[in-house]
Design an enzyme around this catalytic site. Structure first.
Site, mmCIF file in Angstrom:
data_model
loop_
_atom_site.group_PDB
_atom_site.id
_atom_site.type_symbol
_atom_site.label_atom_id
_atom_site.label_comp_id
_atom_site.label_asym_id
_atom_site.label_seq_id
_atom_site.Cartn_x
_atom_site.Cartn_y
_atom_site.Cartn_z
ATOM 1 N N HIS A 27 22.723 18.040 -19.796
ATOM 2 C CA HIS A 27 22.469 16.872 -20.567
ATOM 3 C C HIS A 27 22.606 15.542 -19.714
ATOM 4 C CE1 HIS A 27 21.558 15.099 -24.395
ATOM 5 N NE2 HIS A 27 22.423 14.179 -24.262
ATOM 6 N N ARG A 49 15.693 16.601 -23.428
ATOM 7 C CA ARG A 49 16.751 17.537 -23.947
ATOM 8 C C ARG A 49 16.406 19.028 -23.616
ATOM 9 N NH1 ARG A 49 15.880 14.028 -28.033
ATOM 10 N NH2 ARG A 49 17.705 12.546 -28.584
ATOM 11 N N HIS A 71 15.399 7.469 -29.214
ATOM 12 C CA HIS A 71 16.525 7.017 -29.797
ATOM 13 C C HIS A 71 16.056 6.176 -30.770
ATOM 14 C CE1 HIS A 71 19.401 7.966 -26.161
ATOM 15 N NE2 HIS A 71 19.266 8.968 -26.925
ATOM 16 N N LYS A 91 14.831 15.931 -31.155
ATOM 17 C CA LYS A 91 16.189 16.086 -32.082
ATOM 18 C C LYS A 91 15.905 15.441 -33.532
ATOM 19 C CE LYS A 91 21.008 15.132 -32.007
ATOM 20 N NZ LYS A 91 22.192 14.630 -31.344
ATOM 21 N N TYR A 105 24.293 5.963 -23.182
ATOM 22 C CA TYR A 105 23.929 7.071 -22.244
ATOM 23 C C TYR A 105 23.930 6.369 -20.838
ATOM 24 C CZ TYR A 105 22.293 10.635 -25.209
ATOM 25 O OH TYR A 105 22.275 11.856 -26.098
ATOM 26 N N ARG A 140 19.683 13.723 -18.391
ATOM 27 C CA ARG A 140 19.037 12.996 -19.394
ATOM 28 C C ARG A 140 19.794 11.606 -19.360
ATOM 29 N NH1 ARG A 140 16.127 12.107 -24.213
ATOM 30 N NH2 ARG A 140 17.272 11.287 -25.906
#
Length: 355
Positions: free
Chosen positions: A295, A184, A321, A217, A330, A298
């Site tokens: 993004h 990220r 994740h 995150k 994704y 990613r």
């Protein structure tokens, strides 16, 4: 609170409510970047309606959301839901008997707060993913075009006699690192030199065998998540880029003792916004779809790891994740990859002569 007499008590009570809610969220260790926009939204609702929270009714909330759906920049459904949730959280705070706001409002204004959003006037959450459908993984050719454009920028800038060639070289290295490790933008921005590490299982990668992501995150109210991202063999082309950056380009910024991996010409840490701007500049030079954003690199990383044949659990750990379902969102594997899977399945069931 009850012993203070104001000539105009309504604004003072409203400010006290906001301050109380701010403290409650701060006590839960929510970040200022979460709290401040929430307070701003409540103030926006108050200005729009011309009413204080103890006067709000469901019709006021509906009018507020309806107004934001119009105009030049209408909000999307996920944004509307987040607004509805934020306002509902604020009203829940007011209705909590432990804070006494219902009694204060009833005694001073003869009215009490009520929830303005309910099942009948709120956006329902039916899908796991509601992002912009234009946001997608880049193809291998698009990734290559993006990096070619980023690599060309330093030469173009130098040929024009402008400043910025050194920063453009840095930007190219940042974008490649973002893709090769699936980072990220904040994770990339917060990398320090000490976060580049060896992987004993892959000594051929030297000091760039993995990166320690220390600012991943975080769930709300929790500290940043940490993870180690391994450099995979398919991304070993990054080694030359990192060696050039660490050994040749970064020292020309004269960073001194600054710990950041990515530094600015003023010897500061490269910001997430600057990394995003670097992507936009390279994307425009490469003539790629303007809907693609940083993004998407990613998304590309996760998709390409899957197409390289890495197990789903490995890809999930690399991405950081908590749930495999998030990683699956994704992915946007190519038709060629799916056809290979189909061919493999048919051979397994029907034998080599299935054609």
């Amino acid at each position: 609170m009850e012993n203070v007499v104001h000539l105009d008590p309504a604004p003072a009570v409203f400010e006290a409510m906001l301050e109380g809610w701010r403290r409650q969220q701060s006590a839960r260790f929510l970040k200022a970047s979460t709290i401040t926009p929430r307070l701003r939204l409540v103030r926006r609702m108050e200005r729009f309606t011309g009413l204080y929270p103890w006067q709000w009714a469901p019709a006021d909330g509906e009018a507020f959301i309806d107004d934001m759906r119009g105009g030049q920049l209408p909000i999307v459904s996920s944004t509307a839901r987040s607004y509805e949730v934020t306002i509902s959280l604020f009203v829940e705070f007011l209705l909590d008997s432990r804070y006494g706001w219902v009694r204060v409002c009833e005694e001073r204004f003869g009215d009490t707060p009520q929830q303005v959003f309910h099942e009948g006037n709120s956006v329902l959450h039916k899908l796991d993913y509601e992002g912009d459908p234009r946001r997608r993984p880049l193809t291998y050719d698009e990734v290559q075009a993006l990096f070619d454009a980023a690599d060309a920028r330093p030469g173009v800038i130098a040929a024009q006699g402008r400043k910025g060639a050194l920063c453009a070289a840095r930007d190219a290295a940042v974008l490649k690192t973002v893709y090769a490790f699936g980072l990220r933008r904040r994770e990339a921005s917060q990398l320090d030199m000490v976060d580049l590490r060896r992987n004993r299982a892959a000594p051929q990668f030297g000091e760039f065998g993995n990166v320690m992501v220390r600012y991943g995150k975080a769930p709300k109210g929790s500290p940043p998540k940490r993870r180690t991202v391994l450099l995979v063999p398919e991304m070993d082309w990054l080694l030359d880029t990192l060696r050039d950056w660490v050994g040749e380009i970064r020292p020309r910024f004269e960073p001194g003792s600054h710990p950041a991996l990515w530094v600015t010409e003023r010897v500061g840490r490269l910001s997430p916004r600057s990394i995003n701007e670097a992507f936009v500049a390279a994307r425009e030079d490469a003539g790629l779809d303007p809907s693609l954003d940083l993004h998407c690199l990613r998304h590309s990383y996760i998709t390409h790891l899957t197409e390289f044949g890495y197990p789903a659990r490995f890809v999930q750990e690399q991405a950081g994740h908590a749930y495999g379902s998030t990683t699956a969102i994704y992915m946007g594997v190519s038709n060629e990859y799916r056809n290979k899977l189909l061919e493999r399945a048919l051979k397994g069931r029907l034998g080599e002569d299935w054609e």
